[in-house]
Motif scaffolding. Structure first.
Motif, PDB file in Angstrom:
ATOM      1  N   LYS A 295       0.809  -1.293  -0.053  1.00  0.00           N
ATOM      2  CA  LYS A 295       0.060  -0.079  -0.087  1.00  0.00           C
ATOM      3  C   LYS A 295       0.724   1.133  -0.058  1.00  0.00           C
ATOM      4  N   LEU A 296       2.079   1.210   0.096  1.00  0.00           N
ATOM      5  CA  LEU A 296       2.894   2.069   0.194  1.00  0.00           C
ATOM      6  C   LEU A 296       3.268   2.527  -1.432  1.00  0.00           C
ATOM      7  N   GLN A 297       3.056   1.529  -2.338  1.00  0.00           N
ATOM      8  CA  GLN A 297       3.027   2.021  -3.771  1.00  0.00           C
ATOM      9  C   GLN A 297       2.202   2.754  -4.196  1.00  0.00           C
ATOM     10  N   THR A 298       2.223   3.704  -4.686  1.00  0.00           N
ATOM     11  CA  THR A 298       0.998   4.752  -5.268  1.00  0.00           C
ATOM     12  C   THR A 298       0.143   4.052  -6.294  1.00  0.00           C
ATOM     13  N   THR A 299       0.587   3.213  -7.000  1.00  0.00           N
ATOM     14  CA  THR A 299      -0.022   2.356  -8.051  1.00  0.00           C
ATOM     15  C   THR A 299      -0.865   1.291  -7.438  1.00  0.00           C
ATOM     16  N   TYR A 300      -0.814   1.152  -6.356  1.00  0.00           N
ATOM     17  CA  TYR A 300      -1.536  -0.161  -5.488  1.00  0.00           C
ATOM     18  C   TYR A 300      -2.588   0.407  -4.797  1.00  0.00           C
ATOM     19  N   CYS A 301      -2.609   1.848  -4.375  1.00  0.00           N
ATOM     20  CA  CYS A 301      -3.562   2.499  -3.840  1.00  0.00           C
ATOM     21  C   CYS A 301      -5.284   1.897  -3.810  1.00  0.00           C
ATOM     22  N   SER A 302      -5.242   1.834  -5.197  1.00  0.00           N
ATOM     23  CA  SER A 302      -6.812   1.244  -5.281  1.00  0.00           C
ATOM     24  C   SER A 302      -6.769  -0.159  -5.747  1.00  0.00           C
ATOM     25  N   VAL A 303      -5.732  -0.805  -5.607  1.00  0.00           N
ATOM     26  CA  VAL A 303      -6.110  -2.197  -5.925  1.00  0.00           C
ATOM     27  C   VAL A 303      -6.523  -3.072  -4.550  1.00  0.00           C
ATOM     28  N   PRO A 304      -7.673  -3.613  -4.607  1.00  0.00           N
ATOM     29  CA  PRO A 304      -8.197  -4.409  -3.539  1.00  0.00           C
ATOM     30  C   PRO A 304      -7.073  -5.450  -3.191  1.00  0.00           C
ATOM     31  N   VAL A 305      -7.141  -5.793  -1.655  1.00  0.00           N
ATOM     32  CA  VAL A 305      -6.450  -6.931  -1.225  1.00  0.00           C
ATOM     33  C   VAL A 305      -7.048  -7.520  -0.128  1.00  0.00           C
ATOM     34  N   VAL A 306      -7.462  -8.942  -0.493  1.00  0.00           N
ATOM     35  CA  VAL A 306      -8.365  -9.836   0.228  1.00  0.00           C
ATOM     36  C   VAL A 306      -7.469 -10.596   1.414  1.00  0.00           C
ATOM     37  N   PHE A 307      -7.555 -10.277   2.877  1.00  0.00           N
ATOM     38  CA  PHE A 307      -6.629 -10.946   3.585  1.00  0.00           C
ATOM     39  C   PHE A 307      -7.200 -12.198   3.960  1.00  0.00           C
ATOM     40  N   LEU A 308      -6.214 -13.380   4.126  1.00  0.00           N
ATOM     41  CA  LEU A 308      -6.397 -14.599   4.583  1.00  0.00           C
ATOM     42  C   LEU A 308      -6.086 -14.831   6.118  1.00  0.00           C
ATOM     43  N   THR A 309      -6.746 -15.038   6.918  1.00  0.00           N
ATOM     44  CA  THR A 309      -6.452 -15.329   8.401  1.00  0.00           C
ATOM     45  C   THR A 309      -7.271 -16.416   8.878  1.00  0.00           C
ATOM     46  N   VAL A 310      -7.116 -16.680  10.306  1.00  0.00           N
ATOM     47  CA  VAL A 310      -7.614 -17.828  10.957  1.00  0.00           C
ATOM     48  C   VAL A 310      -8.456 -17.154  12.008  1.00  0.00           C
ATOM     49  N   VAL A 311      -9.524 -17.813  12.614  1.00  0.00           N
ATOM     50  CA  VAL A 311     -10.199 -17.318  13.698  1.00  0.00           C
ATOM     51  C   VAL A 311      -9.489 -17.144  15.169  1.00  0.00           C
ATOM     52  N   GLY A 312      -9.563 -16.171  15.537  1.00  0.00           N
ATOM     53  CA  GLY A 312      -8.975 -15.728  16.731  1.00  0.00           C
ATOM     54  C   GLY A 312      -8.073 -14.653  16.687  1.00  0.00           C
ATOM     55  N   GLU A 313      -7.788 -14.175  15.301  1.00  0.00           N
ATOM     56  CA  GLU A 313      -6.979 -13.219  14.907  1.00  0.00           C
ATOM     57  C   GLU A 313      -7.587 -11.662  14.690  1.00  0.00           C
ATOM     58  N   ARG A 314      -8.201 -11.403  15.640  1.00  0.00           N
ATOM     59  CA  ARG A 314      -9.068 -10.373  15.453  1.00  0.00           C
ATOM     60  C   ARG A 314      -8.041  -8.933  15.486  1.00  0.00           C
ATOM     61  N   SER A 315      -7.300  -9.019  16.407  1.00  0.00           N
ATOM     62  CA  SER A 315      -6.238  -7.763  16.151  1.00  0.00           C
ATOM     63  C   SER A 315      -5.523  -7.767  14.766  1.00  0.00           C
ATOM     64  N   ALA A 316      -5.175  -8.950  14.270  1.00  0.00           N
ATOM     65  CA  ALA A 316      -4.506  -8.732  12.922  1.00  0.00           C
ATOM     66  C   ALA A 316      -5.504  -8.414  11.831  1.00  0.00           C
ATOM     67  N   ILE A 317      -6.702  -8.720  11.877  1.00  0.00           N
ATOM     68  CA  ILE A 317      -7.828  -8.236  10.982  1.00  0.00           C
ATOM     69  C   ILE A 317      -7.985  -6.821  11.090  1.00  0.00           C
ATOM     70  N   TYR A 328     -11.546  -9.486   4.401  1.00  0.00           N
ATOM     71  CA  TYR A 328     -10.875 -10.496   4.966  1.00  0.00           C
ATOM     72  C   TYR A 328     -11.561 -11.962   4.746  1.00  0.00           C
ATOM     73  N   MET A 329     -11.003 -12.924   4.925  1.00  0.00           N
ATOM     74  CA  MET A 329     -11.428 -14.258   4.849  1.00  0.00           C
ATOM     75  C   MET A 329     -10.991 -15.322   5.899  1.00  0.00           C
ATOM     76  N   LEU A 330     -11.836 -15.884   6.671  1.00  0.00           N
ATOM     77  CA  LEU A 330     -11.296 -16.776   7.834  1.00  0.00           C
ATOM     78  C   LEU A 330     -11.163 -18.292   7.274  1.00  0.00           C
ATOM     79  N   LYS A 331     -10.186 -18.783   7.674  1.00  0.00           N
ATOM     80  CA  LYS A 331      -9.855 -20.298   7.093  1.00  0.00           C
ATOM     81  C   LYS A 331     -10.288 -21.168   8.241  1.00  0.00           C
ATOM     82  N   PRO A 332     -10.873 -22.259   7.984  1.00  0.00           N
ATOM     83  CA  PRO A 332     -11.122 -22.710   6.549  1.00  0.00           C
ATOM     84  C   PRO A 332     -12.143 -21.871   5.781  1.00  0.00           C
ATOM     85  N   TYR A 333     -11.845 -21.320   4.582  1.00  0.00           N
ATOM     86  CA  TYR A 333     -12.872 -20.477   4.002  1.00  0.00           C
ATOM     87  C   TYR A 333     -13.782 -21.197   3.302  1.00  0.00           C
ATOM     88  N   ASN A 334     -15.053 -20.403   3.046  1.00  0.00           N
ATOM     89  CA  ASN A 334     -15.978 -20.971   2.390  1.00  0.00           C
ATOM     90  C   ASN A 334     -15.858 -20.335   0.970  1.00  0.00           C
TER      91      ASN A 334
END
Length: 349
Positions: A295-317, A328-334
């Motif tokens: 996200k520090l790259q100006t060309t990527y400011c508008s590019v969406p990023v989907v974050f994959l993580t696990v249950v219990g990592e609320r602070s990371a989300i 974001y999506m939780l693993k195991p993902y739907n």
């Protein structure tokens, strides 16, 4: 007159041919200050020379962009119209390249207008170094430039522009406050086509290049085929990766890497991706570290990023959203839900 840097220089023709109308007419086509038959009249010739020099200086000031030293629109047309006529008489191609500095407003807003001026001057200097004397370049307005290439078809023009884009990416990091890029549309002027129509075609391609991710040059043949959207998948779990690739590859061009370092190499060195799917826990750099650098790259400011993580990592989300993640999506993902989210994001591109 075919040499851009000499096109506006006043020319006085001296001739020993008495009243040769063919010679006079030919000279007039290319634009001359005066046609003088020998012997040269000593009483009026010095005045004529001084008048031509003064007029030439005035014309240069009228036709020149004061910041970059390139032609403005008026200066461009003085060279372009005779050159186009000559190409048509000789049945040679002429291409137009219409380009625009990417994220120029952001450059001005972030670093100030001096930084924007610096980028404009750097591009102008680079173009003057790379172009032939017969090529015509103008600062068309703001951050837009127009290039006319006599005797060059659209494919040759694209090769030239891509080489200039590559050189600009490298040189601007040294001469400007940040890397500077531009997007470009290229057309070959048809034998019967008006300039305004050709420019409109190039402008549409320029817009398409911006929409496709910037730092590109497009021909009409490039946009004739439907573009498959590009996804960068960053995941070090082989099973998850296999499932995601099976779901995504039928519809999208997917680039798969298994580490944050590889992901950043893709971001820095490859054409812009339309979507990034990023795992949080990986060996080496974490997903949050990678997200921050992306996200520090100006060309990527508008590019969406989907974050994959696990249950219990609320602070990371929460931190991922703060850094610019789109979802974001939780693993195991739907799988069905992830597919819907991906479609929603890429449809906005």
């Amino acid at each position: 007159r075919e040499q851009m840097e000499h096109a506006a220089i006043p020319v006085i023709v001296l001739s020993a041919w008495k009243t040769n109308s063919l010679v006079r007419n030919e000279c007039s086509i290319y634009g001359i200050e005066a046609f003088i038959e020998k012997p040269v009249p000593e009483d009026t010739f010095p005045t004529l020379v001084m008048s031509a020099l003064t007029r030439g200086q005035d014309m240069r000031q009228m036709n020149e962009d004061p910041l970059t030293g390139l032609n403005n629109r008026q200066g461009f047309f003085q060279s372009f119209e005779p050159a186009l006529s000559l190409c048509r008489r000789e049945r040679r191609p002429m291409s137009l390249a219409f380009f625009d500095i990417d994220l120029f407003k952001s450059l001005n807003d972030t670093f100030g207008h001096d930084a924007g001026d610096e980028a404009l001057v750097h591009i102008a200097n680079l173009l003057e170094q790379r172009l032939r004397g017969s090529d015509m370049i103008a600062r068309w307005g703001g951050e837009e430039f127009l290039l006319a290439l006599p005797g060059t078809d659209r494919f040759g023009a694209k090769s030239l522009i891509e080489a200039i884009q590559k050189q600009l990416r490298e040189s601007s990091q040294e001469h400007c406050v940040r890397m500077v890029t531009f997007s470009c549309g290229i057309v070959e002027i048809e034998p019967w086509e008006a300039f305004d129509v050709a420019l409109l075609r190039a402008d549409k391609l320029l817009y398409a290049a911006k929409k496709a991710g910037r730092d590109q040059c497009l021909l009409e043949t490039d946009v004739a085929q439907k573009k498959r959207l590009r996804i960068l998948l960053v995941e070090d779990d082989e099973l998850v990766t296999e499932q995601l690739l099976g779901m995504l590859t039928p519809e999208y061009d997917v680039r798969y890497v298994s580490s944050g370092e590889e992901a950043l190499a893709c971001v820095f060195n490859e054409p812009l991706y339309d979507l990034v799917i990023l795992d949080q826990k990986m060996e080496g750099m974490s997903g949050l570290e990678v997200l921050k650098k992306i996200k520090l790259q100006t060309t990527y400011c508008s590019v969406p990023v989907v974050f994959l993580t696990v249950v219990g990592e609320r602070s990371a989300i929460e931190e991922a959203f703060r850094l610019g993640a789109a979802d974001y999506m939780l693993k195991p993902y739907n799988e069905a839900l992830l597919s819907v989210k991906i479609k929603r994001f890429v449809m906005k591109r």
